[in-house]
Design a protein around this motif. Structure first.
Motif, PDB file in Angstrom:
ATOM      1  N   GLU A 177       0.810  -1.222   0.000  1.00  0.00           N
ATOM      2  CA  GLU A 177       0.000   0.000   0.000  1.00  0.00           C
ATOM      3  C   GLU A 177       0.839   1.266   0.000  1.00  0.00           C
ATOM      4  O   GLU A 177       0.500   2.234  -0.646  1.00  0.00           O
ATOM      5  CB  GLU A 177      -0.933  -0.017   1.225  1.00  0.00           C
ATOM      6  CG  GLU A 177      -1.861   1.159   1.320  1.00  0.00           C
ATOM      7  CD  GLU A 177      -3.028   1.094   0.346  1.00  0.00           C
ATOM      8  OE1 GLU A 177      -3.555   2.153  -0.003  1.00  0.00           O
ATOM      9  OE2 GLU A 177      -3.388  -0.006  -0.058  1.00  0.00           O
ATOM     10  N   GLY A 178       1.940   1.294   0.706  1.00  0.00           N
ATOM     11  CA  GLY A 178       2.718   2.524   0.807  1.00  0.00           C
ATOM     12  C   GLY A 178       4.041   2.470   0.086  1.00  0.00           C
ATOM     13  O   GLY A 178       4.981   3.164   0.445  1.00  0.00           O
ATOM     14  N   GLY A 179       4.137   1.670  -0.968  1.00  0.00           N
ATOM     15  CA  GLY A 179       5.413   1.460  -1.634  1.00  0.00           C
ATOM     16  C   GLY A 179       5.892   2.604  -2.509  1.00  0.00           C
ATOM     17  O   GLY A 179       7.079   2.807  -2.668  1.00  0.00           O
ATOM     18  N   LEU A 180       4.988   3.346  -3.106  1.00  0.00           N
ATOM     19  CA  LEU A 180       5.375   4.410  -4.023  1.00  0.00           C
ATOM     20  C   LEU A 180       4.816   5.750  -3.559  1.00  0.00           C
ATOM     21  O   LEU A 180       3.712   5.811  -3.033  1.00  0.00           O
ATOM     22  CB  LEU A 180       4.835   4.137  -5.437  1.00  0.00           C
ATOM     23  CG  LEU A 180       5.457   2.986  -6.202  1.00  0.00           C
ATOM     24  CD1 LEU A 180       4.704   2.760  -7.494  1.00  0.00           C
ATOM     25  CD2 LEU A 180       6.909   3.265  -6.499  1.00  0.00           C
ATOM     26  N   PRO A 181       5.568   6.811  -3.791  1.00  0.00           N
ATOM     27  CA  PRO A 181       5.005   8.124  -3.482  1.00  0.00           C
ATOM     28  C   PRO A 181       3.931   8.488  -4.515  1.00  0.00           C
ATOM     29  O   PRO A 181       3.989   8.065  -5.659  1.00  0.00           O
ATOM     30  CB  PRO A 181       6.206   9.066  -3.587  1.00  0.00           C
ATOM     31  CG  PRO A 181       7.151   8.372  -4.498  1.00  0.00           C
ATOM     32  CD  PRO A 181       6.940   6.897  -4.274  1.00  0.00           C
TER      33      PRO A 181
END
Length: 102
Positions: free
Chosen positions: A20-24
């Motif tokens: 879920e939080g892998g890419l900006p």
């Protein structure tokens, strides 16, 4: 390479899972996709109204081809609305189904 080694090589799990939080910028992408979905739904409303008008005009003027095209347009618009409205559920269903493949 033996056949058994090839089969083991094909069954290798790379260990990649959705993060879920892998890419900006993920929240921005979600917002854009939600807007695209809404735009599609609004476009389908317009297409449905035009198709219904063509269907009615063809029926009352005796234009059988216009009537048939209006009917097709109404059905296609209804199907597109169904798919756009169910997009999250469809993707979630098949994503969950895909995680069960081993």
């Amino acid at each position: 390479m033996l056949l058994a080694e090839k089969v083991v090589h094909l069954a290798y799990d790379p260990g990649i899972k959705p993060n879920e939080g892998g890419l900006p910028g993920l929240p921005v992408l979600k917002e854009v996709m939600g807007s695209v979905n809404l735009f599609g739904i609004i476009a389908v409303v317009g297409a449905l109204a035009v198709s219904a008008g063509v269907w009615a005009w063809g029926h009352h003027s005796g234009g059988h081809q216009a009537e048939a095209n209006g009917k097709k347009g109404v059905l296609v618009s209804a199907g597109a609305a169904l798919l756009l409205g169910a997009a999250n559920g469809i993707v979630d269903f098949f994503s969950t189904l895909g995680t069960q493949v081993h």
